[in-house]
Design a protein around this motif. Structure first.
Motif, mmCIF file in Angstrom:
data_model
loop_
_atom_site.group_PDB
_atom_site.id
_atom_site.type_symbol
_atom_site.label_atom_id
_atom_site.label_comp_id
_atom_site.label_asym_id
_atom_site.label_seq_id
_atom_site.Cartn_x
_atom_site.Cartn_y
_atom_site.Cartn_z
ATOM 1 N N GLU A 1 47.766 -12.886 -3.983
ATOM 2 C CA GLU A 1 47.661 -13.354 -5.360
ATOM 3 C C GLU A 1 48.165 -14.779 -5.429
ATOM 4 O OE1 GLU A 1 49.007 -11.950 -9.867
ATOM 5 O OE2 GLU A 1 49.627 -10.812 -8.102
ATOM 6 N N HIS B 1 52.737 -7.977 -0.202
ATOM 7 C CA HIS B 1 52.137 -8.662 -1.348
ATOM 8 C C HIS B 1 52.590 -10.115 -1.321
ATOM 9 C CE1 HIS B 1 50.647 -9.337 -5.430
ATOM 10 N NE2 HIS B 1 51.793 -9.942 -5.681
ATOM 11 N N SER C 1 47.961 -7.636 0.010
ATOM 12 C CA SER C 1 47.608 -8.081 -1.336
ATOM 13 C C SER C 1 47.895 -9.572 -1.442
ATOM 14 C CB SER C 1 48.419 -7.311 -2.384
ATOM 15 O OG SER C 1 48.175 -7.816 -3.682
ATOM 16 N N HIS D 1 43.029 -11.951 -4.910
ATOM 17 C CA HIS D 1 42.970 -12.504 -6.258
ATOM 18 C C HIS D 1 41.594 -13.092 -6.537
ATOM 19 C CE1 HIS D 1 43.959 -15.186 -9.669
ATOM 20 N NE2 HIS D 1 44.910 -14.307 -9.916
ATOM 21 N N PHE E 1 52.492 -13.851 -3.200
ATOM 22 C CA PHE E 1 52.225 -14.513 -4.478
ATOM 23 C C PHE E 1 52.584 -15.988 -4.360
ATOM 24 C CE2 PHE E 1 53.248 -16.200 -8.623
ATOM 25 C CZ PHE E 1 52.173 -15.772 -9.383
#
Length: 224
Positions: free
Chosen positions: A72, A45, A70, A102, A47
Motif C-alpha cells: 500500500e 504489509h 500486501s 494498492h 505502507f
C-alpha cells in the motif's frame, strides 16, 4: 534474533519534519535491522515505501514461509507498473499464496498471468471499455490451478457508463430493463468440476470485479 518468527509484520514508512510545512525526511530506523536478519514472516504489509525498499525488505524474508504480501502506498509515484517487474522476479513473490496491491498500481489484463500461482489476489486494472476484455480476464484466471478468489477494480472514466448492460448483452445474459449496478453469473472452468462465480459492480466512476471458485455440483451454471 537469528530465528525470529512472526505471523504478521507491518512496515510503515515514517517521515520526520522539523515543522508542519518543512520538507520531510524518511526515518531510517529499520535500515540496520531487516537486511541482516533472516525473518520468518507469514504475512507482511508495506505502507509508504518505494519499490527499492520493498524489495530490500522482502529479500530479508524467507521465501515459501512468507505466504501473504500486501503493498500500500500514500504516494502514487512510489509504485508503478513499470517498476513492479522487479517484485514479480523475487522468490518471495513467486512462492507467496496471497497478494494485495494498492490500486495506484495499474495492471493490464495480460499482466494477470503473473498471479497464476496465487490462491488469492487483489489489484487494479487499466480502464476496460470492451466486454471482450472482461471475458479475457475469465479466460486467464480459469487456468490458475491454485486459484480460490480475487478482486479487481478499474476506473470507468465516465460516470455510470453502462458496463453491466453491455457486458450482459455480450455474454447473452438477460437482465431487467433499466440501469443495472451488478451482474453475477457462473463460468465453467475448462476440464474441471469447479465453476467460477463472477460479479461485476458499477459504482459510478469505478467498476469492481470479484471472482471466486465453488463446486458446480450444487449449482446450475451459465457456460460461456
Amino acid at each position: 534474533m537469528p530465528k525470529l518468527q512472526v505471523n504478521f509484520l507491518t512496515l510503515t514508512n515514517m517521515e520526520e519534519r522539523d515543522a508542519f510545512f518543512t520538507e520531510s525526511r524518511i526515518k531510517r530506523d529499520l535500515d540496520g535491522l531487516l537486511p541482516d536478519v533472516p525473518l520468518h514472516v507469514k504475512q507482511v504489509h508495506f505502507f509508504g515505501y518505494d519499490m527499492d525498499n520493498v524489495i530490500r525488505f522482502l529479500s530479508a524474508m524467507k521465501p515459501g514461509y512468507l505466504e501473504t504480501i500486501s503493498l500500500e502506498g500514500n504516494q502514487p509515484l512510489k509504485f508503478t507498473r513499470e517498476n513492479f517487474e522487479a517484485i514479480f522476479k523475487t522468490d518471495q513473490f513467486k512462492q507467496a499464496k496471497e497478494v494485495s496491491i494498492h490500486r495506484n498500481v495499474i495492471f493490464s489484463v495480460e499482466d494477470l498471468v503473473n498471479f497464476s500461482h496465487l490462491k488469492r489476489f487483489s489489484c487494479a486494472l487499466e480502464t476496460i471499455m470492451e466486454p471482450k476484455k472482461i471475458l479475457r480476464i475469465l479466460d486467464i484466471v480459469s487456468t490458475f490451478e491454485e486459484f480460490k478468489s480475487c478482486d479487481m477494480s478499474f476506473s470507468t472514466q465516465m460516470y455510470r457508463f453502462p458496463y453491466i448492460e453491455k457486458f450482459a448483452e455480450a455474454v447473452g445474459v438477460e437482465i431487467p430493463d433499466g440501469p443495472q449496478e451488478t451482474l453475477t453469473f457462473c463460468y465453467q472452468r475448462p476440464e474441471s468440476n469447479e465453476d467460477l462465480e463472477f460479479e461485476i459492480r458499477n459504482a459510478g466512476f469505478r467498476c469492481y470485479i470479484e471472482i471466486y471458485v465453488y463446486s458446480n455440483e450444487s449449482h446450475e451454471s451459465l457456460i460461456l
